[in-house]
Design a protein around this motif. Sequence first.
Motif, PDB file in Angstrom:
ATOM      1  N   MET A  99     -11.107 -14.204   9.167  1.00  0.00           N
ATOM      2  CA  MET A  99     -12.124 -13.268   8.833  1.00  0.00           C
ATOM      3  C   MET A  99     -11.805 -11.832   8.692  1.00  0.00           C
ATOM      4  N   ALA A 100     -12.256 -11.290   7.336  1.00  0.00           N
ATOM      5  CA  ALA A 100     -11.879  -9.961   6.939  1.00  0.00           C
ATOM      6  C   ALA A 100     -12.812  -9.068   8.044  1.00  0.00           C
ATOM      7  N   PRO A 101     -12.221  -7.791   8.440  1.00  0.00           N
ATOM      8  CA  PRO A 101     -13.063  -7.150   9.193  1.00  0.00           C
ATOM      9  C   PRO A 101     -14.597  -6.580   8.448  1.00  0.00           C
ATOM     10  N   LYS A 102     -15.343  -6.799   9.220  1.00  0.00           N
ATOM     11  CA  LYS A 102     -16.850  -6.121   8.496  1.00  0.00           C
ATOM     12  C   LYS A 102     -17.023  -4.734   8.610  1.00  0.00           C
ATOM     13  N   ALA A 103     -17.724  -4.212   7.848  1.00  0.00           N
ATOM     14  CA  ALA A 103     -18.196  -2.544   7.514  1.00  0.00           C
ATOM     15  C   ALA A 103     -19.495  -2.793   7.441  1.00  0.00           C
ATOM     16  N   GLN A 104     -20.158  -1.539   7.806  1.00  0.00           N
ATOM     17  CA  GLN A 104     -21.597  -1.377   7.446  1.00  0.00           C
ATOM     18  C   GLN A 104     -21.590  -0.268   6.414  1.00  0.00           C
ATOM     19  N   LEU A 105     -22.752  -0.179   5.502  1.00  0.00           N
ATOM     20  CA  LEU A 105     -23.043   0.677   4.537  1.00  0.00           C
ATOM     21  C   LEU A 105     -24.543   0.911   4.805  1.00  0.00           C
ATOM     22  N   THR A 106     -24.823   2.275   4.747  1.00  0.00           N
ATOM     23  CA  THR A 106     -26.320   2.881   5.021  1.00  0.00           C
ATOM     24  C   THR A 106     -26.643   3.565   3.756  1.00  0.00           C
ATOM     25  N   ILE A 107     -27.826   3.120   3.338  1.00  0.00           N
ATOM     26  CA  ILE A 107     -28.068   3.836   1.868  1.00  0.00           C
ATOM     27  C   ILE A 107     -29.527   4.371   2.036  1.00  0.00           C
ATOM     28  N   ASP A 108     -29.719   5.761   1.550  1.00  0.00           N
ATOM     29  CA  ASP A 108     -31.211   6.160   1.542  1.00  0.00           C
ATOM     30  C   ASP A 108     -31.585   6.205   0.128  1.00  0.00           C
ATOM     31  N   MET A 109     -32.811   5.611   0.034  1.00  0.00           N
ATOM     32  CA  MET A 109     -33.582   5.629  -1.307  1.00  0.00           C
ATOM     33  C   MET A 109     -35.009   5.858  -1.038  1.00  0.00           C
ATOM     34  N   ASP A 110     -35.659   6.082  -2.030  1.00  0.00           N
ATOM     35  CA  ASP A 110     -37.035   6.258  -2.062  1.00  0.00           C
ATOM     36  C   ASP A 110     -37.984   5.016  -1.584  1.00  0.00           C
ATOM     37  N   ALA A 111     -38.801   5.146  -0.791  1.00  0.00           N
ATOM     38  CA  ALA A 111     -39.355   4.096  -0.118  1.00  0.00           C
ATOM     39  C   ALA A 111     -40.279   3.151  -1.071  1.00  0.00           C
ATOM     40  N   THR A 112     -40.802   3.765  -2.105  1.00  0.00           N
ATOM     41  CA  THR A 112     -41.253   2.674  -3.207  1.00  0.00           C
ATOM     42  C   THR A 112     -40.270   1.629  -3.742  1.00  0.00           C
ATOM     43  N   LEU A 113     -39.099   2.303  -3.864  1.00  0.00           N
ATOM     44  CA  LEU A 113     -37.962   1.431  -4.624  1.00  0.00           C
ATOM     45  C   LEU A 113     -37.457   0.478  -3.595  1.00  0.00           C
ATOM     46  N   ALA A 114     -37.574   1.019  -2.338  1.00  0.00           N
ATOM     47  CA  ALA A 114     -37.018   0.051  -1.319  1.00  0.00           C
ATOM     48  C   ALA A 114     -38.104  -1.008  -1.188  1.00  0.00           C
ATOM     49  N   ALA A 115     -39.430  -0.796  -1.183  1.00  0.00           N
ATOM     50  CA  ALA A 115     -40.344  -1.714  -1.141  1.00  0.00           C
ATOM     51  C   ALA A 115     -40.290  -2.919  -2.340  1.00  0.00           C
ATOM     52  N   GLU A 116     -40.022  -2.162  -3.615  1.00  0.00           N
ATOM     53  CA  GLU A 116     -39.854  -3.408  -4.729  1.00  0.00           C
ATOM     54  C   GLU A 116     -38.590  -3.899  -4.683  1.00  0.00           C
ATOM     55  N   PHE A 117     -37.592  -3.512  -4.154  1.00  0.00           N
ATOM     56  CA  PHE A 117     -36.451  -4.138  -4.155  1.00  0.00           C
ATOM     57  C   PHE A 117     -36.334  -5.208  -3.022  1.00  0.00           C
ATOM     58  N   ALA A 118     -37.149  -4.949  -1.960  1.00  0.00           N
ATOM     59  CA  ALA A 118     -37.476  -6.080  -1.024  1.00  0.00           C
ATOM     60  C   ALA A 118     -38.289  -7.231  -1.481  1.00  0.00           C
ATOM     61  N   ALA A 119     -39.427  -6.588  -2.240  1.00  0.00           N
ATOM     62  CA  ALA A 119     -40.325  -7.704  -3.007  1.00  0.00           C
ATOM     63  C   ALA A 119     -39.295  -8.528  -3.915  1.00  0.00           C
ATOM     64  N   ALA A 120     -38.678  -8.052  -4.902  1.00  0.00           N
ATOM     65  CA  ALA A 120     -37.798  -8.671  -5.761  1.00  0.00           C
ATOM     66  C   ALA A 120     -37.004  -9.633  -5.076  1.00  0.00           C
ATOM     67  N   THR A 121     -36.352  -9.230  -4.043  1.00  0.00           N
ATOM     68  CA  THR A 121     -35.375 -10.276  -3.284  1.00  0.00           C
ATOM     69  C   THR A 121     -36.174 -11.390  -2.745  1.00  0.00           C
ATOM     70  N   ARG A 122     -37.130 -11.109  -2.087  1.00  0.00           N
ATOM     71  CA  ARG A 122     -38.258 -12.321  -1.752  1.00  0.00           C
ATOM     72  C   ARG A 122     -38.642 -13.206  -2.787  1.00  0.00           C
ATOM     73  N   SER A 123     -38.879 -12.499  -3.830  1.00  0.00           N
ATOM     74  CA  SER A 123     -39.288 -13.628  -5.106  1.00  0.00           C
ATOM     75  C   SER A 123     -38.224 -14.377  -5.402  1.00  0.00           C
ATOM     76  N   ALA A 124     -36.893 -13.730  -5.496  1.00  0.00           N
ATOM     77  CA  ALA A 124     -35.708 -14.502  -5.912  1.00  0.00           C
ATOM     78  C   ALA A 124     -35.297 -15.219  -4.928  1.00  0.00           C
ATOM     79  N   ARG A 125     -35.759 -15.405  -3.497  1.00  0.00           N
ATOM     80  CA  ARG A 125     -35.536 -16.384  -2.487  1.00  0.00           C
ATOM     81  C   ARG A 125     -33.951 -15.943  -2.118  1.00  0.00           C
TER      82      ARG A 125
END
Length: 94
Positions: A1-27
């Motif tokens: 298995m390839a080594p894992k890495a983490q990526l942290t991003i900052d974004m507008d809170a509204t965009l983050a909430a919309e993104f979370a809702a969109a991914t939930r909707s898409a299951r």
Amino acid sequence: MAPKAQLTIDMDATLAAEFAAATRSARTSETEVLRAMVRDYVERQNVPEAYRSFVEAKVERGRADVTAGITQSAEDVEREFSQLRNRLIDTGQQ
């Protein structure tokens, strides 16, 4: 298995909430969507150097033409080729 890495991003809170809702909707998960987006971006950036040089040279020639004032509008080009097409059709040289 390839080594894992983490990526942290900052974004507008509204965009983050919309993104979370969109991914939930898409299951799907936010992680899967981001992973796919990063993979796609990397693949699109991986173009052969010869092609990249070709495109860059074309862009530079185009910019030089604009600077020199030797360009035509899309409307003028379409009108010119429309007339040419019509002449060829009229003479049977399709």
